[in-house]
Scaffold this motif. Structure first.
Motif, short mmCIF file in Angstrom:
data_model
loop_
_atom_site.label_atom_id
_atom_site.label_comp_id
_atom_site.label_asym_id
_atom_site.label_seq_id
_atom_site.Cartn_x
_atom_site.Cartn_y
_atom_site.Cartn_z
N ALA A 1 0.82 -1.21 0.00
CA ALA A 1 0.00 0.00 0.00
C ALA A 1 0.86 1.26 0.00
CB ALA A 1 -0.93 0.00 1.22
N GLY A 2 1.90 1.27 0.84
CA GLY A 2 2.79 2.43 0.87
C GLY A 2 3.50 2.64 -0.46
N ALA A 3 3.95 1.54 -1.07
CA ALA A 3 4.62 1.64 -2.37
C ALA A 3 3.66 2.12 -3.45
CB ALA A 3 5.21 0.29 -2.76
N ALA A 4 2.40 1.66 -3.38
CA ALA A 4 1.40 2.08 -4.37
C ALA A 4 1.17 3.59 -4.29
CB ALA A 4 0.10 1.32 -4.14
N VAL A 5 1.09 4.12 -3.07
CA VAL A 5 0.92 5.57 -2.90
C VAL A 5 2.13 6.31 -3.45
CG1 VAL A 5 0.70 7.43 -1.21
CG2 VAL A 5 -0.63 5.33 -0.93
N GLY A 6 3.33 5.83 -3.12
CA GLY A 6 4.54 6.48 -3.59
C GLY A 6 4.67 6.43 -5.10
N LEU A 7 4.36 5.28 -5.70
CA LEU A 7 4.45 5.17 -7.15
C LEU A 7 3.44 6.08 -7.84
CD1 LEU A 7 4.92 1.30 -7.54
CD2 LEU A 7 6.60 3.08 -8.09
N ARG A 8 2.24 6.16 -7.27
CA ARG A 8 1.23 7.06 -7.86
C ARG A 8 1.72 8.50 -7.83
NH1 ARG A 8 -3.92 7.88 -9.40
NH2 ARG A 8 -4.87 9.85 -8.77
N GLN A 9 2.33 8.89 -6.72
CA GLN A 9 2.85 10.25 -6.61
C GLN A 9 3.92 10.50 -7.67
OE1 GLN A 9 4.67 11.12 -2.85
NE2 GLN A 9 5.23 13.20 -3.43
N LEU A 10 4.79 9.52 -7.89
CA LEU A 10 5.90 9.70 -8.83
C LEU A 10 5.46 9.62 -10.28
CD1 LEU A 10 8.65 7.59 -7.06
CD2 LEU A 10 8.49 10.07 -7.15
N ILE A 11 4.50 8.71 -10.57
CA ILE A 11 4.15 8.42 -11.96
C ILE A 11 3.02 9.30 -12.48
CG2 ILE A 11 3.28 6.64 -13.53
CD1 ILE A 11 4.74 4.58 -11.81
N VAL A 12 1.95 9.40 -11.69
CA VAL A 12 0.78 10.14 -12.20
C VAL A 12 0.42 11.34 -11.34
CG1 VAL A 12 -0.15 8.07 -13.31
CG2 VAL A 12 -0.87 8.63 -10.99
N GLY A 13 1.04 11.47 -10.17
CA GLY A 13 0.69 12.59 -9.31
C GLY A 13 -0.61 12.34 -8.58
N PHE A 14 -0.98 13.24 -7.68
CA PHE A 14 -2.19 13.08 -6.91
C PHE A 14 -3.35 13.90 -7.47
CE2 PHE A 14 0.80 12.13 -3.25
CZ PHE A 14 0.55 10.77 -3.32
N GLN A 15 -3.11 14.72 -8.50
CA GLN A 15 -4.18 15.52 -9.06
C GLN A 15 -4.97 14.69 -10.08
OE1 GLN A 15 -4.98 18.53 -8.03
NE2 GLN A 15 -3.29 18.41 -6.55
N PRO A 16 -6.30 14.76 -10.06
CA PRO A 16 -7.09 14.01 -11.03
C PRO A 16 -6.84 14.50 -12.45
CG PRO A 16 -8.48 15.58 -9.84
CD PRO A 16 -7.14 15.59 -9.15
N ALA A 17 -6.86 13.58 -13.38
CA ALA A 17 -6.65 13.93 -14.79
C ALA A 17 -7.83 14.75 -15.29
CB ALA A 17 -6.49 12.66 -15.61
N GLU A 18 -7.55 15.73 -16.15
CA GLU A 18 -8.61 16.58 -16.71
C GLU A 18 -9.06 16.06 -18.06
OE1 GLU A 18 -7.19 20.55 -16.81
OE2 GLU A 18 -6.89 20.68 -14.64
#
Length: 352
Positions: A335-352
């Motif tokens: 879970a921690g790695a998934a959060v970190g990877l999301r931050q690095l790869i796609v960011g936390f902002q929703p796609a427009e």
């Protein structure tokens, strides 16, 4: 044997030999925790996650087979002799997993990459080793002890899944453990895509064998030796700090399984990188990347101490004795790695 080598040297050689299997698996079989998570979440492939299952299934089966033959008592392991703290497993696992994503590797993976000439991983190894001892025995140790006091087990049943089920059903914990290992092994191997890559199956099995050899070898020394050395297998959090201390103070500090294990992974990875023709010197050219790796390594060291293990320590060694802490910690690391990877790869902002 003890007339030729001291017990400390014997366990170090056991760590060195079995650690080389893990290092070779990392370079020749691409065995990597973060890589498996990233492949599953973003690469559409579960092959490396299945490799992890193969290694874990074989380690479980082999460790409980050793228990059945009396060659190893799981209750002697650190993971079944310390009271389990669920909150420590969750918080430590989350911290470790997030730090692993930031650093781009866990401690084991960093040693393996260092064996291939990646100097960025050298920074990760150094920072993680120091961070581990800062929390384990340094300035933050009193706070860690106050929040997560590690106490020996006083109950008759160790904090392990197989031992608890054995107590409830009357079955031998060894039988429960071996069946569990075979089930995990069968589920992990149920993939045609994986069978088309027999080399990856082989190297995953070598990782499981390396964990088994750690238990069997150190148990043998503890049984026949006179110095009451601990029965351990591979982990790459505190052993990084222990290795750094030994390299600096080896004339007054005995060598250990941990030192041999770290050296073995590095040596195996070095040989594997030469076989593959992948050895090359690499350095970090972006200060932002280096900053991220330093922060990630520091978080991994702290998280591993709180969770009492890393991706190998909890994910394979603790799993091999079916300690309660193993699956909980690994879910938290994921879970921690998934959060970190999301931050690095796609960011936390929703796609427009």
């Amino acid at each position: 044997m003890f007339d030729i080598l001291s017990e400390h040297h014997v366990v170090a050689l056991i760590g060195l030999g079995s650690g080389m299997l893990l290092g070779l698996a990392a370079r020749l079989g691409r065995f990597c925790t973060l890589g498996a998570i990233e492949d599953l979440l973003y690469g559409g492939s579960d092959l490396r996650m299945r490799m992890w299952g193969v290694a874990g299934g074989l380690a479980i089966f082999g460790s409980f087979a050793l228990m059945a033959t009396g060659l190893f008592d799981g209750r002697d392991s650190y993971y079944l002799s310390i009271r389990w703290m669920p909150l420590a497993s969750v918080l430590g696992g989350l911290c470790f997993g997030y730090g692993m994503a930031l650093a781009g590797n866990c401690g084991f993976g960093a040693i393996a990459r260092l064996g291939g000439g990646d100097l960025r991983s050298f920074v990760i190894v150094l920072v993680m080793g120091v961070s581990t001892f800062v929390v384990l025995a340094g300035p933050l140790a009193p706070l860690r002890a106050m929040l997560f006091s590690q106490q020996e087990v006083v109950a008759s049943t160790p904090p392990g899944i197989a031992h608890q089920l054995g107590a409830l059903t009357g079955l031998s914990p060894s039988v429960v453990g071996m069946v569990t290992g075979l089930v995990l092994l069968g589920v992990s191997l149920a993939s045609r895509a994986l069978w088309r890559r027999p080399a990856q199956i082989f190297w995953a099995a070598m990782v499981g064998l390396g964990v088994m050899l750690g238990w069997a070898g150190t148990a043998w020394v503890a049984r026949h030796g006179f110095e009451a050395l601990p029965v351990v297998s591979h982990s790459f959090a505190a052993p990084l700090g222990e290795s750094l201390l030994w390299w600096m103070t080896g004339s007054v500090r005995p060598v250990s399984f941990a030192v041999g294990s770290v050296a073995g992974v590095w040596a195996g990875a070095f040989v594997g990188s030469l076989i593959k023709g992948h050895f090359r010197w690499e350095a970090c050219e972006d200060p932002r990347e280096l900053r991220r790796q330093i922060v990630g390594a520091a978080l991994m060291g702290a998280g591993a101490v709180v969770a009492m293990g890393c991706t190998i320590g909890q994910g394979l060694s603790a799993l091999s004795v079916l300690a309660y802490s193993a699956p909980v910690t690994m879910v938290a690391i994921f879970a921690g790695a998934a959060v970190g990877l999301r931050q690095l790869i796609v960011g936390f902002q929703p796609a427009e």
